[in-house]
Design a protein around this motif. Structure first.
Motif, PDB file in Angstrom:
ATOM      1  N   ALA B 124      34.789  30.550  46.281  1.00 19.80           N
ATOM      2  CA  ALA B 124      34.050  30.900  44.857  1.00 19.80           C
ATOM      3  C   ALA B 124      35.121  30.917  43.749  1.00 19.80           C
ATOM      4  O   ALA B 124      34.655  30.437  42.572  1.00 19.80           O
ATOM      5  CB  ALA B 124      33.013  32.075  45.045  1.00 19.80           C
ATOM      6  N   GLN B 125      35.939  31.869  43.901  1.00 19.48           N
ATOM      7  CA  GLN B 125      36.944  31.855  42.867  1.00 19.48           C
ATOM      8  C   GLN B 125      37.723  30.556  42.358  1.00 19.48           C
ATOM      9  O   GLN B 125      37.992  30.591  41.124  1.00 19.48           O
ATOM     10  CB  GLN B 125      38.053  32.894  43.464  1.00 19.48           C
ATOM     11  N   MET B 126      37.667  29.474  43.315  1.00 22.83           N
ATOM     12  CA  MET B 126      38.305  28.304  42.724  1.00 22.83           C
ATOM     13  C   MET B 126      37.430  27.663  41.829  1.00 22.83           C
ATOM     14  O   MET B 126      37.787  27.012  40.910  1.00 22.83           O
ATOM     15  CB  MET B 126      38.393  27.459  43.951  1.00 22.83           C
ATOM     16  N   PHE B 127      36.049  27.921  41.762  1.00 21.15           N
ATOM     17  CA  PHE B 127      35.107  27.221  40.713  1.00 21.15           C
ATOM     18  C   PHE B 127      34.762  28.117  39.789  1.00 21.15           C
ATOM     19  O   PHE B 127      34.466  27.613  38.612  1.00 21.15           O
ATOM     20  CB  PHE B 127      33.987  26.812  41.586  1.00 21.15           C
ATOM     21  N   VAL B 128      34.416  29.297  40.026  1.00 17.56           N
ATOM     22  CA  VAL B 128      34.056  30.243  39.233  1.00 17.56           C
ATOM     23  C   VAL B 128      34.649  31.116  38.421  1.00 17.56           C
ATOM     24  O   VAL B 128      34.584  31.734  37.576  1.00 17.56           O
ATOM     25  CB  VAL B 128      32.581  30.861  39.822  1.00 17.56           C
ATOM     26  N   GLY B 129      35.951  31.394  39.005  1.00 12.32           N
ATOM     27  CA  GLY B 129      37.089  32.626  38.743  1.00 12.32           C
ATOM     28  C   GLY B 129      36.372  33.980  39.041  1.00 12.32           C
ATOM     29  O   GLY B 129      35.335  34.025  40.067  1.00 12.32           O
ATOM     30  N   GLY B 130      36.994  34.895  38.419  1.00 12.23           N
ATOM     31  CA  GLY B 130      36.652  36.256  39.118  1.00 12.23           C
ATOM     32  C   GLY B 130      37.468  36.649  40.001  1.00 12.23           C
ATOM     33  O   GLY B 130      38.564  35.977  40.381  1.00 12.23           O
ATOM     34  N   GLY B 131      37.062  37.249  41.268  1.00  9.97           N
ATOM     35  CA  GLY B 131      37.644  37.711  42.335  1.00  9.97           C
ATOM     36  C   GLY B 131      37.803  39.046  42.643  1.00  9.97           C
ATOM     37  O   GLY B 131      37.393  39.933  41.549  1.00  9.97           O
ATOM     38  N   PRO B 132      38.369  39.495  43.683  1.00  6.60           N
ATOM     39  CA  PRO B 132      38.165  41.018  43.844  1.00  6.60           C
ATOM     40  C   PRO B 132      39.247  41.750  42.975  1.00  6.60           C
ATOM     41  O   PRO B 132      40.303  41.416  42.792  1.00  6.60           O
ATOM     42  CB  PRO B 132      38.678  40.983  45.358  1.00  6.60           C
ATOM     43  N   GLN B 133      38.735  42.819  42.467  1.00  7.78           N
ATOM     44  CA  GLN B 133      39.621  43.897  42.002  1.00  7.78           C
ATOM     45  C   GLN B 133      39.704  45.256  42.388  1.00  7.78           C
ATOM     46  O   GLN B 133      38.974  45.479  43.407  1.00  7.78           O
ATOM     47  CB  GLN B 133      39.178  43.942  40.491  1.00  7.78           C
ATOM     48  N   LEU B 134      40.752  46.199  42.301  1.00  6.70           N
ATOM     49  CA  LEU B 134      40.865  47.443  42.898  1.00  6.70           C
ATOM     50  C   LEU B 134      39.833  48.262  42.091  1.00  6.70           C
ATOM     51  O   LEU B 134      39.698  48.291  40.895  1.00  6.70           O
ATOM     52  CB  LEU B 134      42.221  48.035  42.634  1.00  6.70           C
ATOM     53  N   ARG B 135      39.426  49.196  43.047  1.00  5.98           N
ATOM     54  CA  ARG B 135      38.209  50.113  42.581  1.00  5.98           C
ATOM     55  C   ARG B 135      38.931  51.201  41.646  1.00  5.98           C
ATOM     56  O   ARG B 135      38.650  51.355  40.708  1.00  5.98           O
ATOM     57  CB  ARG B 135      37.523  50.736  43.711  1.00  5.98           C
ATOM     58  N   SER B 136      40.163  51.567  42.176  1.00  6.02           N
ATOM     59  CA  SER B 136      40.978  52.537  41.363  1.00  6.02           C
ATOM     60  C   SER B 136      42.184  52.211  41.110  1.00  6.02           C
ATOM     61  O   SER B 136      43.018  51.670  42.223  1.00  6.02           O
ATOM     62  CB  SER B 136      40.839  54.108  42.456  1.00  6.02           C
ATOM     63  N   PRO B 137      42.928  52.265  40.082  1.00  5.68           N
ATOM     64  CA  PRO B 137      44.258  51.705  39.685  1.00  5.68           C
ATOM     65  C   PRO B 137      45.417  52.531  40.404  1.00  5.68           C
ATOM     66  O   PRO B 137      46.601  52.159  40.326  1.00  5.68           O
ATOM     67  CB  PRO B 137      44.060  51.661  38.026  1.00  5.68           C
ATOM     68  N   ASP B 138      45.148  53.610  41.066  1.00  7.81           N
ATOM     69  CA  ASP B 138      46.261  54.308  41.737  1.00  7.81           C
ATOM     70  C   ASP B 138      46.940  53.616  42.557  1.00  7.81           C
ATOM     71  O   ASP B 138      48.383  53.905  42.837  1.00  7.81           O
ATOM     72  CB  ASP B 138      45.902  55.569  42.078  1.00  7.81           C
ATOM     73  N   VAL B 139      46.294  52.824  43.263  1.00  8.07           N
ATOM     74  CA  VAL B 139      46.811  51.950  44.286  1.00  8.07           C
ATOM     75  C   VAL B 139      47.941  51.149  44.138  1.00  8.07           C
ATOM     76  O   VAL B 139      48.907  50.871  44.570  1.00  8.07           O
ATOM     77  CB  VAL B 139      45.926  51.145  45.166  1.00  8.07           C
ATOM     78  N   ILE B 140      48.013  51.028  42.637  1.00  7.60           N
ATOM     79  CA  ILE B 140      49.079  49.934  42.021  1.00  7.60           C
ATOM     80  C   ILE B 140      50.509  50.851  42.214  1.00  7.60           C
ATOM     81  O   ILE B 140      51.564  49.954  42.505  1.00  7.60           O
ATOM     82  CB  ILE B 140      49.012  49.757  40.520  1.00  7.60           C
ATOM     83  N   TYR B 141      50.289  52.043  41.932  1.00 10.63           N
ATOM     84  CA  TYR B 141      51.825  52.823  41.794  1.00 10.63           C
ATOM     85  C   TYR B 141      51.890  53.774  43.013  1.00 10.63           C
ATOM     86  O   TYR B 141      52.953  54.400  43.111  1.00 10.63           O
ATOM     87  CB  TYR B 141      52.132  53.204  40.673  1.00 10.63           C
ATOM     88  N   THR B 142      50.969  53.802  44.110  1.00  5.13           N
ATOM     89  CA  THR B 142      51.253  54.630  45.232  1.00  5.13           C
ATOM     90  C   THR B 142      51.101  53.869  46.483  1.00  5.13           C
ATOM     91  O   THR B 142      50.444  52.631  46.423  1.00  5.13           O
ATOM     92  CB  THR B 142      50.135  55.800  45.414  1.00  5.13           C
ATOM     93  N   GLY B 143      51.583  54.326  47.640  1.00  2.41           N
ATOM     94  CA  GLY B 143      51.687  53.521  48.725  1.00  2.41           C
ATOM     95  C   GLY B 143      50.646  54.128  49.612  1.00  2.41           C
ATOM     96  O   GLY B 143      50.530  53.492  50.837  1.00  2.41           O
TER      97      GLY B 143
END
Lengths: 207, 175
Positions: B124-143
């Protein structure tokens, strides 16, 4: 200045340099304006805060360069590294009808450490919001411009701007600082520090 | 109290499938750190490069922190987004890097990644764009909660950060 100060309250940053030139593959006959943007704790003590260069053409040859060789000389005093000076550069040139239009805005922080530094600053122009506006501005010779060139040195309010990057400006700096160490600021990378200590082991360091 | 100055810029990004990118950034610190001046988060302009495949933002960063301890050293986290000609925004990558702990100039390349959905979502992402995103951005900088994530590599963000330390040596810290 008095070279010997026992208890300084300000530190000085002396900037010698030049706006060497630019690389704009599509444009020629360009001139640039610069101005220094700095925080409230900073004040220039000597030198020029802003200037306009000559109009330069690309040279002949296989790698045609656009050269300004435009001198920068200024000294700042400050009590706080916050608001460290940036140089904001804007480049202008003629369009097909002969009007003066902006070809790029850019800004970079003056280097923090003493020594020789070269910076290549990418230049961008604000994009028109619609195709109609793009066409009218091409016809009328009035491109989208920033009302204040210092805006390019700020971080706030950029969320809504669309820009196109289309060239670079090369600036070289020679920086000398005075009394930053005495006020407790450490901006020197550790390899440089240990190399200097190895060269002059007999210097006593008054703490 | 020791002080840290972070003075530099988010230069730009390269290696992404499309240009017309902007970046949302923020700096996260531990409890011992206190922001004295500067903006700890922001969003760059949208750049559509004319000639090169690198998007340039030159977004200035000037932060002044005071700290009572070494733990929770500042981390810079980024989200790279793509804006298309209709004004829709699509997530292109998450990334983070620690702010350097030694004084002087540093040129950093921050790698980014994007969450990968199921094969239906990818189609779907190939045709329409979008795609999953993180619900909470802390995962970006915590392990902490990453073991459930499946991600794919995206481009890199280039940063130039200058670091000035004050009074760290008085407290016996070597950097």
């Amino acid at each position: 200045y008095a070279m010997a100060t026992n208890n300084p309250s300000v530190f000085l940053v002396m900037i010698n340099g030049q706006i060497e030139g630019a690389n704009f593959p599509e444009y020629d006959d360009l001139y640039c304006k610069y101005c220094f943007v700095y925080g409230n704790d900073w004040a220039p003590t000597s030198g020029l805060e802003e200037g306009i260069s000559q109009i330069a053409c690309r040279g002949q040859g296989t790698q045609p360069a656009l050269v300004w060789n435009f001198p920068l000389e200024i000294t700042f005093k400050s009590t706080n590294p916050f608001g460290w000076p940036q140089i904001a550069v804007s480049v202008y040139g003629p369009d097909t009808f002969g009007n003066d239009v902006v070809r790029g805005y850019g800004a970079v922080h003056v280097p923090l450490t003493p020594g020789k530094h070269v910076r290549t600053v990418p230049m961008f122009v604000p994009e028109s919001t619609s195709r109609l506006q793009k066409f009218t501005s091409w016809l009328m010779g009035r491109r989208p411009e920033f009302t204040d060139p210092k805006v390019v040195a700020q971080g706030e309010g950029r969320e809504v701007t669309r820009v196109r990057s289309q060239g670079t400006v090369t600036i070289s700096f020679n920086i000398v600082t005075k009394d930053m160490k005495k006020l407790g600021y450490d901006a020197t990378p550790s390899e440089a520090l240990s190399a200097a200590e190895a060269r002059t082991p007999s210097l006593a360091h008054p703490l | 109290m020791a002080e840290l100055h972070i003075i530099g810029q988010i230069v730009g990004a390269s290696g992404f499938p499309r240009s017309s990118l902007f970046c949302k950034w923020g700096v996260h610190t531990g409890g011992a750190w206190h922001l004295l001046s500067g903006l700890r988060e922001g969003q760059t302009q949208v750049d559509c490069p004319q000639a090169s495949d690198t998007a340039f933002w030159s977004h200035p960063i000037d932060l002044h922190y005071a700290t009572k301890g070494l733990q929770g050293w500042p981390k810079l986290h980024l989200q790279v987004w793509h804006q298309d000609s209709f004004g829709r925004c699509e997530l292109f990558g998450y990334g983070y890097c620690h702010v350097p702990s030694s004084p002087g100039h540093h040129r950093l390349r921050c790698v980014t990644w994007r969450p990968l959905g199921s094969w239906q979502e990818q189609l779907a992402q190939m045709f329409v764009g979008g795609g999953p995103q993180l619900r909470s951005p802390d995962v970006i900088y915590t392990g902490a909660d990453r073991y459930r994530l499946h991600t794919v590599a995206m481009g890199t963000v280039e940063l130039e950060l200058g670091i000035i330390l004050r009074h760290f040596d008085k407290h016996g810290v070597e950097s």
